[in-house]
Design a protein around this motif. Structure first.
Motif, short mmCIF file in Angstrom:
data_model
loop_
_atom_site.label_atom_id
_atom_site.label_comp_id
_atom_site.label_asym_id
_atom_site.label_seq_id
_atom_site.Cartn_x
_atom_site.Cartn_y
_atom_site.Cartn_z
N VAL A 85 -59.45 64.72 -44.57
CA VAL A 85 -59.64 63.96 -43.69
C VAL A 85 -59.67 62.38 -44.04
CG1 VAL A 85 -61.66 63.10 -42.08
CG2 VAL A 85 -60.95 65.68 -42.35
N ILE A 86 -60.27 62.11 -45.11
CA ILE A 86 -60.30 60.61 -45.81
C ILE A 86 -58.60 60.44 -45.76
CG2 ILE A 86 -60.98 59.21 -47.51
CD1 ILE A 86 -63.40 61.13 -47.79
N ALA B 21 -53.91 57.44 -44.23
CA ALA B 21 -52.51 57.05 -43.94
C ALA B 21 -52.26 56.52 -42.74
CB ALA B 21 -51.84 58.43 -44.05
N VAL B 22 -53.00 57.01 -41.74
CA VAL B 22 -52.73 56.66 -40.25
C VAL B 22 -53.11 55.08 -40.25
CG1 VAL B 22 -53.78 56.69 -37.93
CG2 VAL B 22 -53.25 58.67 -39.23
N ASP B 23 -54.19 54.89 -40.90
CA ASP B 23 -54.62 53.32 -40.84
C ASP B 23 -53.51 52.30 -41.50
OD1 ASP B 23 -57.00 53.89 -39.81
OD2 ASP B 23 -58.04 53.70 -41.41
N THR C 192 -49.12 48.22 -40.13
CA THR C 192 -47.81 47.48 -40.28
C THR C 192 -46.79 47.74 -39.03
OG1 THR C 192 -47.11 49.39 -41.67
CG2 THR C 192 -47.71 47.59 -42.75
N PRO C 193 -46.95 47.36 -37.93
CA PRO C 193 -46.62 47.81 -36.92
C PRO C 193 -45.00 47.43 -36.74
CG PRO C 193 -48.02 46.19 -36.37
CD PRO C 193 -48.30 46.65 -37.69
N GLN C 194 -44.76 46.24 -37.34
CA GLN C 194 -43.43 45.80 -37.22
C GLN C 194 -42.34 46.52 -37.88
OE1 GLN C 194 -43.09 41.57 -38.36
NE2 GLN C 194 -40.96 41.24 -37.89
N MET C 195 -42.97 46.95 -39.23
CA MET C 195 -42.08 47.95 -40.03
C MET C 195 -41.91 49.15 -39.35
SD MET C 195 -42.94 48.99 -44.02
CE MET C 195 -42.83 47.41 -44.65
N ASN C 196 -42.86 49.59 -38.83
CA ASN C 196 -42.95 51.04 -38.29
C ASN C 196 -41.84 50.90 -37.06
OD1 ASN C 196 -44.86 51.66 -39.88
ND2 ASN C 196 -46.48 51.49 -38.78
#
Length: 203
Positions: A177-178, A183-185, A190-194
């Motif tokens: 869970v951690i 991984a999600v955080d 990095t929204p631009q890279m995504n």
């Protein structure tokens, strides 16, 4: 400084196995710090400084006494507390170092290094459940740089000491869970890279 000089000389004599000369340097360094303490007896750092020398000489009882004095003079100083914990842990005095580790975390429960240190102390005391709990807490608080070490320590305990424990599956699930959240955080940070990756995928 005399401090640097002492460790350079001590290291040289340790390598050369010149025991008499090594002890002479130990005595000289202690004499220097004793004079500093006489001039400033309320300075907790000086007692920790002398404890470092006694530690190098393998004088466990003297280390313990100086550590207690340092803490009594400055009971909420993290430098004093962590230095004392480190001295006692490395000498194998895990019961006393655990008391200090507990106090550090009572004062500040947001430092992953403190939980990681306490986990190692508990492991040496054969409190593997407590060690794993502190290891998991380390994972929750730590950045990516320390994550590998925390994971490795937990894995070793689960594999060797708790492999048949009834809580084994629960421990693994909590760790996953951690890591999933981490991984999600990391992805969301990095929204631009995504977005670029997504566009390239669509093409």
């Amino acid at each position: 400084t005399c401090w640097t000089w002492f460790f350079q000389c001590a290291n040289y004599y340790r390598k050369s196995k010149n025991t008499q000369a090594f002890q002479t340097d130990i005595d000289t360094a202690i004499s220097i710090v004793n004079k500093e303490i006489e001039a400033d007896a309320k300075n907790a750092k000086l007692y920790l400084k002398r404890a470092n020398i006694y530690h190098f000489a393998g004088n466990k009882s003297a280390v313990s006494e100086d550590v207690k004095t340092a803490i009594s003079l400055n009971p909420n100083d993290f430098e004093i507390l962590r230095g004392s914990r480190r001295q006692l842990t490395s000498l194998g005095d895990y019961e006393e170092s655990l008391k200090i580790a507990n106090k550090i975390i009572e004062l500040n429960n947001s430092n992953p290094s403190d939980f990681h240190s306490r986990s190692n102390i508990k492991k040496n005391l054969k409190d593997f459940h407590g060690a794993v709990e502190d290891g998991i807490k380390t994972l929750e608080l730590t950045d990516m740089g320390m994550q590998f070490f925390a994971l490795y320590d937990i894995y070793q305990m689960l594999k060797t000491e708790l492999q048949n424990d009834e809580n084994l599956l629960s421990y693994y699930e909590r760790i996953l869970v951690i890591l999933d959240k981490r991984a999600v955080d990391s992805y969301n940070a990095t929204p631009q890279m995504n977005n670029q990756v997504s566009q390239n995928t669509i093409k």
